[in-house]
Every structure is written in structure tokens, then in C-alpha cells.
Scaffold this active site. Structure first.
Site, PDB file in Angstrom:
ATOM      1  N   GLU A  73      12.003  -7.248  -4.059  1.00  0.00           N
ATOM      2  CA  GLU A  73      11.323  -6.778  -2.837  1.00  0.00           C
ATOM      3  C   GLU A  73      10.771  -7.959  -2.042  1.00  0.00           C
ATOM      4  O   GLU A  73      10.017  -7.761  -1.092  1.00  0.00           O
ATOM      5  CB  GLU A  73      10.192  -5.815  -3.194  1.00  0.00           C
ATOM      6  CG  GLU A  73      10.634  -4.367  -3.148  1.00  0.00           C
ATOM      7  CD  GLU A  73       9.514  -3.387  -3.442  1.00  0.00           C
ATOM      8  OE1 GLU A  73       9.775  -2.184  -3.317  1.00  0.00           O
ATOM      9  OE2 GLU A  73       8.397  -3.793  -3.798  1.00  0.00           O
ATOM     10  N   GLY A  75       0.922   8.544  -9.446  1.00  0.00           N
ATOM     11  CA  GLY A  75       0.722   7.235  -8.834  1.00  0.00           C
ATOM     12  C   GLY A  75       1.473   6.170  -9.611  1.00  0.00           C
ATOM     13  O   GLY A  75       1.999   6.420 -10.710  1.00  0.00           O
ATOM     14  N   ASP A 110       8.504  -0.065 -13.260  1.00  0.00           N
ATOM     15  CA  ASP A 110       7.595  -1.230 -13.213  1.00  0.00           C
ATOM     16  C   ASP A 110       6.761  -1.302 -14.486  1.00  0.00           C
ATOM     17  O   ASP A 110       6.504  -2.378 -15.017  1.00  0.00           O
ATOM     18  CB  ASP A 110       6.679  -1.140 -11.991  1.00  0.00           C
ATOM     19  CG  ASP A 110       7.480  -1.116 -10.701  1.00  0.00           C
ATOM     20  OD1 ASP A 110       8.559  -1.736 -10.668  1.00  0.00           O
ATOM     21  OD2 ASP A 110       7.039  -0.458  -9.738  1.00  0.00           O
ATOM     22  N   ALA A 154       0.887  -1.164   0.000  1.00  0.00           N
ATOM     23  CA  ALA A 154       0.000   0.000   0.000  1.00  0.00           C
ATOM     24  C   ALA A 154       0.927   1.216   0.000  1.00  0.00           C
ATOM     25  O   ALA A 154       1.757   1.364   0.893  1.00  0.00           O
ATOM     26  CB  ALA A 154      -0.878  -0.005   1.245  1.00  0.00           C
TER      27      ALA A 154
HETATM   28  O1  RIB Z   1       8.547   0.976  -8.024  1.00  0.00           O
HETATM   29  C1  RIB Z   1       7.636   1.734  -7.280  1.00  0.00           C
HETATM   30  C2  RIB Z   1       7.194   0.960  -6.082  1.00  0.00           C
HETATM   31  O2  RIB Z   1       8.295   0.761  -5.223  1.00  0.00           O
HETATM   32  C3  RIB Z   1       6.145   1.619  -5.227  1.00  0.00           C
HETATM   33  O3  RIB Z   1       4.844   1.304  -5.655  1.00  0.00           O
HETATM   34  C4  RIB Z   1       6.472   1.138  -3.831  1.00  0.00           C
HETATM   35  O4  RIB Z   1       5.488   0.352  -3.246  1.00  0.00           O
HETATM   36  C5  RIB Z   1       7.780   0.392  -3.963  1.00  0.00           C
HETATM   37  O5  RIB Z   1       7.605  -0.968  -4.027  1.00  0.00           O
END
Ligand code: RIB
Length: 322
Positions: free
Chosen positions: A155, A297, A262, A28
Site C-alpha cells: 500500500e 474493526g 494483517d 483512517a
Molecule cells: O487489510 C485491511 C486494511 O486494508 C484496512 O484497515 C484498510 O485501511 C486497508 O488498508
């Protein structure tokens, strides 16, 4: 690791057509716009906070889904309201979330600060993402093995990433973000590595490259024959068997770069699953990321095919580019 590209059996994903599996994080994002990113010891005032879907794994899955790809996400959220909400939101995007485990801990959270130039600063409290282990991945081993492309980030714990790579039959794409040491056993499984310049520098133990030429020099040092370096406002660099290629970005005014990497990784993985070459896939990914930086965002900024100006999906699945 790569082999045949036709999608085989999958635990939870229907068997027709190519499929991308994302193995990664769900967060989040607590996003605040600030006049500037704070220096150490400094307090700055910001705008109203917003809580948005984030996490590199979830962001990449959303990018894939918006671009019309069949995608499954393997990861974990907490058994808290935030986790339930994120799960529902991801499912509403059309993502197969049966691989999303509910862990008895807090859902991952991130604090995302964004300045007026669209630059960001992110701190992640990983929470449930730390519970993604080799067992989690093995529980969805058929889905992973049946995917044309599997994409992972860092992550989640490294042993889960290694397991995902080991179980991949199609093409394994690693986005080494956030930067971490890649264990020796993982390198032979990586078909395509997608670092940004900071991650590339850390992997090579070198200063951050300032130019595409410097980035190419570093990428060639890595034990991975195919590297795509995201260069932010300078586009992307492809280093492959044919040599190096710099892809210029569209000229845009960036308002928020959160999740742009991403978006790039998701678009790249999806294009590879369509059977496009790495160079074609990277060119499409540059366009998709160019759209995302113009919107606020992470997941909120992921484009549809039309918004990104991408061609319609290639017809029946072709062998994935190697
Ligand atoms: O790459 C962006 C993301 O990095 C964000 O959405 C945050 O949650 C982190 O994981």
C-alpha cells in the site's frame, strides 16, 4: 535480505531483544456495516459509520504490539488532525512511531464495507502513503537493518518496499497486498511471502485457486522458497523446504474479516522474530487471525497473547527461522 539475526544498531529502537519493523501504510478506516455488499450500480443502506485506525502497515504493527513484540513503524501520515490522531493511537499501543513521517497532504483513508457474514469490500485513497519513498526508508535505515524481521505490504510505493528489502539484514517478509506485480529485483530479497489466494493468483497470472492443493501448485511456481498462503476460513498453507502443510483454522463464527490478514502477518512476523520455525509461526498466526475475525474493526480486533491463546514469548532471542 536475511543474514545474521541478532539485532544490531537501530536509529530509534532500543537495542535489547528482537524487534520487528513494519514498513507500510496508515489509514483512517471509515467502516460501515451493510446488509450486503453492493453490486455495481447498486445503493444499499448501512449502519452508523465509525472511523477507526487502519492501513495494512499500521494494522500489522498493532497486531505485533498487542502480542507483546517490540515494533517500529516506518510510513507516513498527513499533517492533518486524522494523521495526528492515528500517530497518537499507534504510539499509545507501544509502537515506535518515530519512523512515521508527516507529509503535507491528507492522511490515507479507506472506506470499509462489512456484510453480516463478516465479508468486506475496501477502497483505499492512499494520500500520505504515496509519500513513503526510498528516502523515507533510508532515513530509518539503522532501524530496518537492526530488526530481526522486517515486514512490508504494497500500500506504499514499490520503490520504498524494494529499499526496505535491500536494507534488511534479518528476515524480510512481504505481504503482497493489495495485489501488484512484484519487480524482479525484489524477489531475491523475499524470505517469506504471505499472499492470500487472490494475490497468489494475480502473482501467478492464474485463476484463483479453490483448494489448498491448487494454491500449493501456484505457490511452487513463485521464485520464493517459502510461501504462506492465507486461505480465510480454510486456514493457511505453508510451502517451504520441507514440502507443504495445511493448517486448519479454529472453528469460529466470523463477524468481520477486515484486517484478519494483517493480524496473521503481524503474528507470523513476531513469531519468526522469537526464533520460531515458519511452520510454528504460521500455526500461531492462524490462531491469532481466528480471534480477529470474531471481532469488529481491523486494529480493534487484534488480540493480546492471552486472547489468542498463544504461548508466552520465547525467552531470549534465538536466531530467526530461515
Ligand atoms: O487489510 C485491511 C486494511 O486494508 C484496512 O484497515 C484498510 O485501511 C486497508 O488498508
Amino acid at each position: 535480505m536475511s543474514g545474521s539475526l541478532s539485532a544490531g544498531t537501530a536509529d530509534s529502537v532500543a537495542s535489547a531483544g528482537p524487534c520487528v519493523v513494519v514498513v507500510g501504510s496508515v489509514n483512517a478506516d471509515h467502516r460501515i456495516e451493510t446488509v450486503r455488499l453492493p453490486a455495481p450500480g447498486e445503493t444499499v443502506l448501512g449502519g452508523p459509520p465509525a472511523v477507526l485506525g487502519g492501513g495494512k502497515g499500521a494494522n500489522q504493527a498493532v497486531a505485533l504490539a498487542r502480542l507483546g513484540h517490540r515494533v517500529a513503524l516506518v510510513g507516513a501520515v498527513g499533517t492533518d488532525p486524522a494523521g495526528e490522531r492515528l500517530r497518537q493511537d499507534l504510539a499509545a499501543e507501544g509502537i515506535d512511531v518515530t519512523g512515521l513521517t508527516g507529509a503535507d497532504t491528507a492522511t490515507g483513508q479507506a472506506v470499509v464495507l462489512v456484510d453480516p457474514h463478516g465479508e468486506n469490500c475496501i477502497v483505499v485513497s492512499p494520500g500520505a502513503n504515496t509519500r513513503v519513498g526510498p528516502d523515507t526508508v533510508r532515513a530509518h535505515g539503522g532501524t530496518v537493518a537492526g530488526a530481526a524481521v522486517v515486514v512490508a505490504q504494497l500500500e506504499i510505493p514499490m520503490d520504498a518496499v524494494v529499499e526496505a528489502a535491500r536494507l534488511t539484514v534479518g528476515t524480510f517478509v512481504l505481504n503482497p497486498a493489495p495485489a501488484a506485480e512484484v519487480p524482479e529485483e525484489l524477489w531475491p530479497h523475499i524470505d517469506v511471502l504471505v499472499p492470500n489466494r487472490v494475490e497468489l493468483a494475480q502473482l501467478c497470472g492464474a485463476p484463483v485457486p479453490r483448494t489448498a492443493e491448487e494454491a500449493a501448485e501456484l505457490a511452487l511456481r513463485l521464485p520464493c522458497p517459502r510461501v504462506v498462503v492465507t486461505l480465510g476460513g480454510d486456514g493457511a498453507l505453508v510451502v517451504d523446504e520441507e514440502g507443504t502443510l495445511v493448517l486448519a483454522p479454529p472453528v469460529v463464527r466470523a463477524v468481520d474479516t477486515t484486517g484478519a490478514g494483517d493480524c496473521f502477518c503481524g503474528a507470523l512476523a513476531g513469531a519468526l522474530a522469537e526464533g520460531r520455525t515458519l511452520r510454528e509461526a504460521a500455526a500461531l498466526a492462524v490462531r491469532a487471525a481466528g480471534y480477529s475475525v470474531q471481532h469488529s474493526g481491523a486494529q480493534a480486533a487484534m488480540p493480546t497473547r492471552e486472547q489468542a491463546g498463544l504461548p508466552e514469548t520465547a525467552g531470549p532471542p534465538a536466531p530467526v527461522a530461515r
